[in-house]
Design a protein around this motif. Structure first.
Motif, PDB file in Angstrom:
ATOM      1  N   LEU A   4      -2.145   2.136   1.482  1.00 62.60           N
ATOM      2  CA  LEU A   4      -2.546   3.078   0.454  1.00 62.60           C
ATOM      3  C   LEU A   4      -3.864   2.570  -0.138  1.00 62.60           C
ATOM      4  N   PHE A  45       5.668   9.553  -0.493  1.00 62.45           N
ATOM      5  CA  PHE A  45       4.552   9.199   0.390  1.00 62.45           C
ATOM      6  C   PHE A  45       4.779   9.596   1.846  1.00 62.45           C
ATOM      7  N   ARG A  95       1.440   1.163   6.873  1.00 54.15           N
ATOM      8  CA  ARG A  95       0.744   2.151   6.052  1.00 54.15           C
ATOM      9  C   ARG A  95      -0.023   1.434   4.946  1.00 54.15           C
ATOM     10  N   ASP A 132      -6.252   8.477  -4.977  1.00 55.72           N
ATOM     11  CA  ASP A 132      -5.087   9.311  -5.253  1.00 55.72           C
ATOM     12  C   ASP A 132      -3.785   8.599  -4.881  1.00 55.72           C
ATOM     13  N   ASP A 133      -3.739   8.013  -3.676  1.00 54.32           N
ATOM     14  CA  ASP A 133      -2.522   7.324  -3.240  1.00 54.32           C
ATOM     15  C   ASP A 133      -2.190   6.143  -4.142  1.00 54.32           C
ATOM     16  N   ARG A 134      -3.207   5.358  -4.469  1.00 54.71           N
ATOM     17  CA  ARG A 134      -2.952   4.184  -5.305  1.00 54.71           C
ATOM     18  C   ARG A 134      -2.516   4.597  -6.710  1.00 54.71           C
ATOM     19  N   ARG A 150      -0.905   7.320  -7.530  1.00 55.58           N
ATOM     20  CA  ARG A 150       0.485   7.782  -7.453  1.00 55.58           C
ATOM     21  C   ARG A 150       1.450   6.607  -7.353  1.00 55.58           C
TER      22      ARG A 150
END
Length: 390
Positions: free
Chosen positions: A200, A356, A198, A204-206, A208
């Protein structure tokens, strides 16, 4: 009674190949640069007969004294060296298995480049019959034979292993192309053991993940036993790091430092100082500094196994897969920096998975990107330091 041992003439050539391969494999990464592996070269007639039997060779009486058996192969055994293992946290056991797998895979690739490939590999509770040092825990036994044309050259692999390093510094503001990430995932998944990869990469993902690190990464500094163990691998100087051949210097952690800055960091990171500053929120400050580094990274990598409960064998195999991934990433100009603290505690691992949408066992988390500066290679023990003959 004596039966001709056909590899007698070839012992020197394999020994030469093994010496060259160990020099490359010594560059394998390991948690805290602890290098917790042991390698046994099986040379005595009795040990070779036992190794051959464990590998499935049809020997009627492998322990019969005075009998030399025609075994046209060589045998190597991988072990975990308990004297070099991290043990402050239960999760460190998994890290040690991964570290040994990283070394084992790089050694196998280096031997293949020398013309020797693994024909049989076994995991057995009976490996102890080969007569290991008391503080070694056996992991794998391999039967090697001469191969045809190598798939990679000694020079190519040696240079790639030397170029691979853990880069804890800032990364360039340069996104990782989708094609690069796809290639890493595709080529790293072409094995019998499935791993989930996965990346990131979205804002947004980074973001978080950065917040997750800022909230929880102080756990490593606030845990007295874990921090004492980590601190024991921080060397006072580059010279001491080279002399001991393991751990890391302050320069490896923070880059070039003035004498004053080095002294201040040495004082601040000492376990007694950390204990005194813990009530002031100092671990949270250090966690925020790590989170700032993560924020500068174009991607975060998460590798996981499908099952939450896995054994030592699966973890060693995962380490082998990680070797291929890391070397491929290096060949593509990328560097990694593990962020292990987010999975070293059961509650943090569970929170990360929930945050996640991850399943199974997350065994590796790292920043991934392009280095903004030249990171010096970490020290290594002599390649022969981990070798024993049986």
């Amino acid at each position: 009674m004596t039966v001709r041992r056909s590899v007698q003439r070839e012992d020197l050539s394999f020994s030469t190949a093994l010496t060259a391969a160990m020099a490359t494999a010594a560059r394998a990464p390991s948690s805290h640069n602890s290098q917790p592996w042991g390698l046994a070269y099986v040379v005595s007639d009795l040990a070779r007969r036992r190794a051959a039997a464990l590998c499935g060779d049809n020997l009627s009486q492998p322990d019969l004294p005075g009998v030399r058996v025609d075994i046209d192969a060589e045998f190597l055994l991988l072990a975990a060296d308990r004297a070099r293992e991290l043990a402050a946290l239960p999760a460190h056991h998994a890290e040690m298995q991964l570290s040994c797998g990283l070394y084992w895979r790089l050694l196998q690739r280096a031997l293949a480049a020398e013309g020797w490939i693994v024909r049989t590999e076994v995991v057995s509770a009976d490996l102890g019959v080969l007569g290991l040092p008391a503080d070694w825990r056996p992991l794998r036994l391999a039967r090697l034979e001469r191969a045809g044309t190598p798939t990679e050259t000694r020079t190519q692999l040696r240079d790639l292993a030397a170029a691979r390093h853990t880069d804890r510094g800032p990364y360039l503001d340069k996104p990782i192309p989708v094609g690069v990430a796809d290639t890493l995932a595709r080529r790293s998944s072409q094995t019998s053991q499935r791993i989930d990869i996965r990346f990131l990469t979205s804002e947004d993902d980074r973001s978080r993940f950065v917040r997750f690190v800022a909230r929880h990464a102080g756990r490593d500094f606030a845990h007295p036993a874990a921090w004492r163990e980590t601190h024991s691998f921080i060397r006072r100087s580059e010279t001491e790091a080279r002399e001991r051949g393991d751990g890391f210097s302050l320069e490896h952690l923070f880059g070039p430092l003035s004498a004053t800055a080095m002294l201040l960091r040495r004082i601040a990171l000492a376990p007694i100082t950390m204990r005194l500053l813990r009530p002031t929120g100092f671990p949270r400050i250090l966690a925020a500094q790590l989170a700032a580094l993560v924020r500068q990274s174009p991607a975060v990598l998460l590798l996981s196994l499908p099952e939450a409960a896995v054994g030592d064998d699966e973890l060693v195999a995962a380490g082998q897969l990680l070797t291929d991934f890391w070397l491929l990433a290096t060949d593509m100009g990328l560097v990694l920096h593990p962020i292990s603290v987010v999975i070293q505690h059961d509650d943090l691992h569970a929170r990360l998975c929930a945050e996640f949408g991850l399943a199974g066992l997350v065994f590796f988390v790292a920043r991934l990107g392009y280095s903004a500066h030249h990171c010096p290679p970490s020290p290594r023990r002599s390649p022969a330091a981990s070798l024993r003959t049986l």
